[in-house]
Design a protein around this motif. Sequence first.
Motif, PDB file in Angstrom:
ATOM      1  N   GLY A 193      -0.532  -4.090  -6.667  1.00  0.00           N
ATOM      2  CA  GLY A 193      -0.604  -5.470  -7.123  1.00  0.00           C
ATOM      3  C   GLY A 193       0.080  -5.650  -8.464  1.00  0.00           C
ATOM      4  N   GLY A 194       0.194  -6.907  -8.876  1.00  0.00           N
ATOM      5  CA  GLY A 194       0.813  -7.195 -10.158  1.00  0.00           C
ATOM      6  C   GLY A 194       1.212  -8.641 -10.269  1.00  0.00           C
ATOM      7  N   LEU A 195       2.023  -8.917 -11.276  1.00  0.00           N
ATOM      8  CA  LEU A 195       2.529 -10.263 -11.541  1.00  0.00           C
ATOM      9  C   LEU A 195       3.959 -10.364 -11.015  1.00  0.00           C
ATOM     10  CD1 LEU A 195       2.405 -13.060 -12.940  1.00  0.00           C
ATOM     11  CD2 LEU A 195       3.175 -11.904 -15.030  1.00  0.00           C
ATOM     12  N   VAL A 196       4.225 -11.391 -10.240  1.00  0.00           N
ATOM     13  CA  VAL A 196       5.558 -11.581  -9.673  1.00  0.00           C
ATOM     14  C   VAL A 196       5.895 -13.062  -9.693  1.00  0.00           C
ATOM     15  CG1 VAL A 196       4.677 -11.738  -7.308  1.00  0.00           C
ATOM     16  CG2 VAL A 196       7.040 -10.991  -7.699  1.00  0.00           C
ATOM     17  N   GLN A 197       7.173 -13.367  -9.818  1.00  0.00           N
ATOM     18  CA  GLN A 197       7.602 -14.759  -9.813  1.00  0.00           C
ATOM     19  C   GLN A 197       7.634 -15.307  -8.390  1.00  0.00           C
ATOM     20  OE1 GLN A 197      11.382 -14.972 -11.832  1.00  0.00           O
ATOM     21  NE2 GLN A 197      10.416 -14.961 -13.853  1.00  0.00           N
ATOM     22  N   PRO A 198       7.496 -16.610  -8.240  1.00  0.00           N
ATOM     23  CA  PRO A 198       7.627 -17.206  -6.905  1.00  0.00           C
ATOM     24  C   PRO A 198       8.943 -16.801  -6.252  1.00  0.00           C
ATOM     25  CG  PRO A 198       6.783 -18.822  -8.443  1.00  0.00           C
ATOM     26  CD  PRO A 198       7.148 -17.611  -9.257  1.00  0.00           C
ATOM     27  N   GLY A 199       8.859 -16.472  -4.973  1.00  0.00           N
ATOM     28  CA  GLY A 199      10.017 -15.988  -4.246  1.00  0.00           C
ATOM     29  C   GLY A 199      10.194 -14.497  -4.289  1.00  0.00           C
ATOM     30  N   GLY A 200       9.413 -13.823  -5.112  1.00  0.00           N
ATOM     31  CA  GLY A 200       9.515 -12.379  -5.246  1.00  0.00           C
ATOM     32  C   GLY A 200       8.757 -11.626  -4.169  1.00  0.00           C
ATOM     33  N   SER A 201       8.756 -10.309  -4.325  1.00  0.00           N
ATOM     34  CA  SER A 201       8.132  -9.432  -3.327  1.00  0.00           C
ATOM     35  C   SER A 201       7.238  -8.393  -3.997  1.00  0.00           C
ATOM     36  CB  SER A 201       9.207  -8.693  -2.520  1.00  0.00           C
ATOM     37  OG  SER A 201      10.015  -9.584  -1.797  1.00  0.00           O
ATOM     38  N   LEU A 202       6.249  -7.964  -3.257  1.00  0.00           N
ATOM     39  CA  LEU A 202       5.391  -6.849  -3.650  1.00  0.00           C
ATOM     40  C   LEU A 202       5.027  -6.077  -2.402  1.00  0.00           C
ATOM     41  CD1 LEU A 202       2.780  -8.367  -6.162  1.00  0.00           C
ATOM     42  CD2 LEU A 202       4.544  -6.678  -6.703  1.00  0.00           C
ATOM     43  N   ARG A 203       4.755  -4.791  -2.569  1.00  0.00           N
ATOM     44  CA  ARG A 203       4.222  -3.997  -1.469  1.00  0.00           C
ATOM     45  C   ARG A 203       2.901  -3.388  -1.904  1.00  0.00           C
ATOM     46  NH1 ARG A 203       6.235   1.318   1.943  1.00  0.00           N
ATOM     47  NH2 ARG A 203       5.670   2.398   0.014  1.00  0.00           N
ATOM     48  N   LEU A 204       1.852  -3.749  -1.181  1.00  0.00           N
ATOM     49  CA  LEU A 204       0.534  -3.178  -1.429  1.00  0.00           C
ATOM     50  C   LEU A 204       0.327  -1.954  -0.548  1.00  0.00           C
ATOM     51  CD1 LEU A 204      -1.646  -6.433  -1.473  1.00  0.00           C
ATOM     52  CD2 LEU A 204      -0.317  -5.400  -3.331  1.00  0.00           C
ATOM     53  N   SER A 205      -0.418  -1.007  -1.098  1.00  0.00           N
ATOM     54  CA  SER A 205      -0.779   0.193  -0.343  1.00  0.00           C
ATOM     55  C   SER A 205      -2.289   0.338  -0.336  1.00  0.00           C
ATOM     56  CB  SER A 205      -0.152   1.436  -0.971  1.00  0.00           C
ATOM     57  OG  SER A 205       1.253   1.360  -1.003  1.00  0.00           O
ATOM     58  N   CYS A 206      -2.800   0.907   0.715  1.00  0.00           N
ATOM     59  CA  CYS A 206      -4.227   1.204   0.811  1.00  0.00           C
ATOM     60  C   CYS A 206      -4.357   2.621   1.361  1.00  0.00           C
ATOM     61  CB  CYS A 206      -4.932   0.206   1.712  1.00  0.00           C
ATOM     62  SG  CYS A 206      -6.668   0.601   2.017  1.00  0.00           S
ATOM     63  N   ALA A 207      -4.716   3.533   0.488  1.00  0.00           N
ATOM     64  CA  ALA A 207      -4.896   4.926   0.880  1.00  0.00           C
ATOM     65  C   ALA A 207      -6.345   5.157   1.273  1.00  0.00           C
ATOM     66  CB  ALA A 207      -4.511   5.846  -0.261  1.00  0.00           C
ATOM     67  N   THR A 208      -6.542   5.840   2.372  1.00  0.00           N
ATOM     68  CA  THR A 208      -7.894   6.055   2.863  1.00  0.00           C
ATOM     69  C   THR A 208      -8.228   7.537   2.910  1.00  0.00           C
ATOM     70  OG1 THR A 208      -7.331   6.266   5.200  1.00  0.00           O
ATOM     71  CG2 THR A 208      -7.605   4.047   4.341  1.00  0.00           C
ATOM     72  N   SER A 209      -9.484   7.836   2.763  1.00  0.00           N
ATOM     73  CA  SER A 209      -9.977   9.200   2.929  1.00  0.00           C
ATOM     74  C   SER A 209     -10.628   9.314   4.295  1.00  0.00           C
ATOM     75  CB  SER A 209     -11.000   9.543   1.843  1.00  0.00           C
ATOM     76  OG  SER A 209     -12.142   8.717   1.989  1.00  0.00           O
ATOM     77  N   GLY A 210     -10.879  10.489   4.718  1.00  0.00           N
ATOM     78  CA  GLY A 210     -11.526  10.679   5.996  1.00  0.00           C
ATOM     79  C   GLY A 210     -10.539  10.896   7.113  1.00  0.00           C
ATOM     80  N   SER A 211     -11.033  11.425   8.195  1.00  0.00           N
ATOM     81  CA  SER A 211     -10.160  11.820   9.300  1.00  0.00           C
ATOM     82  C   SER A 211     -10.087  10.774  10.393  1.00  0.00           C
ATOM     83  CB  SER A 211     -10.657  13.136   9.886  1.00  0.00           C
ATOM     84  OG  SER A 211     -11.980  12.982  10.368  1.00  0.00           O
ATOM     85  N   ILE A 212     -10.698   9.597  10.170  1.00  0.00           N
ATOM     86  CA  ILE A 212     -10.769   8.611  11.236  1.00  0.00           C
ATOM     87  C   ILE A 212      -9.649   7.588  11.182  1.00  0.00           C
ATOM     88  CG2 ILE A 212     -13.266   8.834  11.372  1.00  0.00           C
ATOM     89  CD1 ILE A 212     -13.474   6.153   9.898  1.00  0.00           C
ATOM     90  N   PHE A 213      -8.809   7.676  10.141  1.00  0.00           N
ATOM     91  CA  PHE A 213      -7.839   6.619   9.900  1.00  0.00           C
ATOM     92  C   PHE A 213      -7.013   6.304  11.132  1.00  0.00           C
ATOM     93  CE2 PHE A 213      -5.102   3.926   7.492  1.00  0.00           C
ATOM     94  CZ  PHE A 213      -3.835   4.122   8.002  1.00  0.00           C
ATOM     95  N   SER A 214      -6.473   7.322  11.759  1.00  0.00           N
ATOM     96  CA  SER A 214      -5.530   7.078  12.854  1.00  0.00           C
ATOM     97  C   SER A 214      -6.194   6.402  14.048  1.00  0.00           C
ATOM     98  CB  SER A 214      -4.882   8.391  13.299  1.00  0.00           C
ATOM     99  OG  SER A 214      -5.864   9.275  13.811  1.00  0.00           O
ATOM    100  N   ARG A 215      -7.506   6.457  14.125  1.00  0.00           N
ATOM    101  CA  ARG A 215      -8.215   5.859  15.255  1.00  0.00           C
ATOM    102  C   ARG A 215      -8.755   4.459  14.935  1.00  0.00           C
ATOM    103  NH1 ARG A 215     -10.533  10.994  15.057  1.00  0.00           N
ATOM    104  NH2 ARG A 215     -12.565  10.160  14.437  1.00  0.00           N
ATOM    105  N   ASN A 216      -8.608   4.039  13.686  1.00  0.00           N
ATOM    106  CA  ASN A 216      -9.221   2.781  13.253  1.00  0.00           C
ATOM    107  C   ASN A 216      -8.222   1.654  13.127  1.00  0.00           C
ATOM    108  OD1 ASN A 216     -11.660   4.108  13.008  1.00  0.00           O
ATOM    109  ND2 ASN A 216     -12.095   3.238  11.003  1.00  0.00           N
ATOM    110  N   ASP A 217      -8.678   0.456  13.494  1.00  0.00           N
ATOM    111  CA  ASP A 217      -7.940  -0.738  13.133  1.00  0.00           C
ATOM    112  C   ASP A 217      -8.076  -0.945  11.623  1.00  0.00           C
ATOM    113  OD1 ASP A 217      -8.999  -2.660  16.077  1.00  0.00           O
ATOM    114  OD2 ASP A 217      -7.648  -0.940  15.855  1.00  0.00           O
ATOM    115  N   MET A 218      -7.044  -1.511  11.029  1.00  0.00           N
ATOM    116  CA  MET A 218      -7.023  -1.772   9.589  1.00  0.00           C
ATOM    117  C   MET A 218      -6.682  -3.237   9.353  1.00  0.00           C
ATOM    118  SD  MET A 218      -7.615   1.234   8.282  1.00  0.00           S
ATOM    119  CE  MET A 218      -7.273   0.851   6.553  1.00  0.00           C
TER     120      MET A 218
END
Length: 111
Positions: A9-34
């Motif tokens: 996250g952060g501050l961006v001007q209108p029309g700009g872009s950002l990429r959010l990431s969500c890192a997860t722990s645990g072994s169930i990630f690949s089987r879960n909807d996000m």
Amino acid sequence: QVQLVESGGGLVQPGGSLRLSCATSGSIFSRNDMAWYRQAPGNEREWVAGITSLGKTNYADSVKGRFTISRDNAKNTVYLQMNSLKPEDTAVYYCRTSLFWGQGTQVTVSS
């Protein structure tokens, strides 16, 4: 216990872009909807985008065509690429899987 940690996250001007990431722990990630949600000041938390364990995606009408959700099962991470950002996209963005939520990351769109 599953832990989710958002970043990007952060501050961006209108029309700009950002990429959010969500890192997860645990072994169930690949089987879960996000999913990504957001909450603006004074508003209820709203669903933004979701991706199934098989990679099928869905978007709220307000972000369709501008945001892209994706996942990397090898890295246990889900992403939200946000383009053509608008001031009304300003919010705290959260990722979620099952009953578990991250702590959120602030996105502010302002000139």
